[in-house]
Design a protein around this motif. Structure first.
Motif, mmCIF file in Angstrom:
data_model
loop_
_atom_site.group_PDB
_atom_site.id
_atom_site.type_symbol
_atom_site.label_atom_id
_atom_site.label_comp_id
_atom_site.label_asym_id
_atom_site.label_seq_id
_atom_site.Cartn_x
_atom_site.Cartn_y
_atom_site.Cartn_z
ATOM 1 N N GLN A 6 7.816 1.997 -13.916
ATOM 2 C CA GLN A 6 8.572 1.256 -13.164
ATOM 3 C C GLN A 6 8.113 0.722 -11.638
ATOM 4 O OE1 GLN A 6 11.895 3.880 -13.143
ATOM 5 N NE2 GLN A 6 12.921 2.741 -14.838
ATOM 6 N N TRP A 7 7.358 1.836 -11.076
ATOM 7 C CA TRP A 7 6.758 1.434 -9.733
ATOM 8 C C TRP A 7 5.781 0.685 -9.999
ATOM 9 C CZ3 TRP A 7 7.946 2.250 -4.637
ATOM 10 C CH2 TRP A 7 8.861 3.026 -4.361
ATOM 11 N N GLN A 8 4.820 0.782 -10.902
ATOM 12 C CA GLN A 8 3.711 0.117 -11.069
ATOM 13 C C GLN A 8 4.329 -1.641 -11.550
ATOM 14 O OE1 GLN A 8 1.052 2.284 -9.795
ATOM 15 N NE2 GLN A 8 0.442 0.074 -10.535
ATOM 16 N N ALA A 9 5.388 -1.703 -11.815
ATOM 17 C CA ALA A 9 5.999 -3.101 -12.395
ATOM 18 C C ALA A 9 6.471 -3.487 -10.890
ATOM 19 C CB ALA A 9 7.168 -3.021 -13.418
ATOM 20 N N ASP A 63 1.175 6.587 -6.950
ATOM 21 C CA ASP A 63 -0.013 7.263 -7.387
ATOM 22 C C ASP A 63 0.205 8.886 -7.157
ATOM 23 O OD1 ASP A 63 -1.446 5.115 -7.536
ATOM 24 O OD2 ASP A 63 -2.537 5.501 -5.587
ATOM 25 N N GLN A 64 1.341 9.072 -6.604
ATOM 26 C CA GLN A 64 1.926 10.705 -6.777
ATOM 27 C C GLN A 64 2.663 10.851 -7.802
ATOM 28 O OE1 GLN A 64 3.503 11.468 -2.854
ATOM 29 N NE2 GLN A 64 1.633 10.972 -1.786
ATOM 30 N N ILE A 65 3.053 10.003 -8.825
ATOM 31 C CA ILE A 65 3.939 10.162 -9.933
ATOM 32 C C ILE A 65 3.015 10.442 -11.106
ATOM 33 C CG2 ILE A 65 5.550 9.133 -11.379
ATOM 34 C CD1 ILE A 65 6.765 7.390 -8.923
ATOM 35 N N PRO A 118 0.736 -1.267 -0.023
ATOM 36 C CA PRO A 118 0.096 0.040 0.054
ATOM 37 C C PRO A 118 0.934 1.251 0.036
ATOM 38 C CG PRO A 118 -0.781 -1.457 1.560
ATOM 39 C CD PRO A 118 0.418 -2.195 1.107
ATOM 40 N N HIS A 119 2.094 1.272 0.692
ATOM 41 C CA HIS A 119 2.923 2.225 0.667
ATOM 42 C C HIS A 119 3.577 2.530 -0.748
ATOM 43 C CE1 HIS A 119 2.645 2.798 4.984
ATOM 44 N NE2 HIS A 119 2.873 1.435 5.120
ATOM 45 N N ALA A 120 3.785 1.436 -1.317
ATOM 46 C CA ALA A 120 4.464 1.882 -2.523
ATOM 47 C C ALA A 120 3.235 2.184 -3.612
ATOM 48 C CB ALA A 120 4.859 0.189 -3.014
#
Length: 101
Positions: free
Chosen positions: A57-60, A46-48, A39-41
């Motif tokens: 990259q974060w979603q992956a 979501d802020q990017i 959830p933190h990730a």
């Protein structure tokens, strides 16, 4: 135990395969760590700005973490469970490192 300590214990420089009870305990702890971090990730992702490399990259990273946390080894036995535990450890360590940046 911290995320990194659990991951290190799971994939540390061992000469032998850990016992079944230790594999079970570490696997459960690593899953719990991943479930707490995801959830933190997602909040960070979501802020990017959408449609950017950083967001993708974060979603992956999040997808790999979720997949690892919910995966079940495709084979029975101690070796398969140990490999699965090591995969969880790697994903947890990478996610923890990225969240710390």
């Amino acid at each position: 135990m911290t995320i990194r300590a659990t991951a290190c214990r799971a994939v540390g420089g061992r000469r032998s395969v850990p016992g079944p009870q230790e594999v079970t305990e570490l696997t459960a702890a690593l899953r719990e760590h991943l479930e707490q971090m995801l959830p933190h990730a997602q909040a960070h992702a979501d802020q990017i700005a959408p449609a950017t490399t950083a967001r993708e990259q974060w979603q992956a990273l999040i997808s790999r973490g979720r997949a690892a946390a919910t995966a079940v080894p495709d084979r029975q036995g101690r070796a398969a469970a140990t490999v699965h535990m090591a995969e969880l450890a790697r994903e947890a360590r990478v996610l923890a490192d990225c969240l710390d940046e």
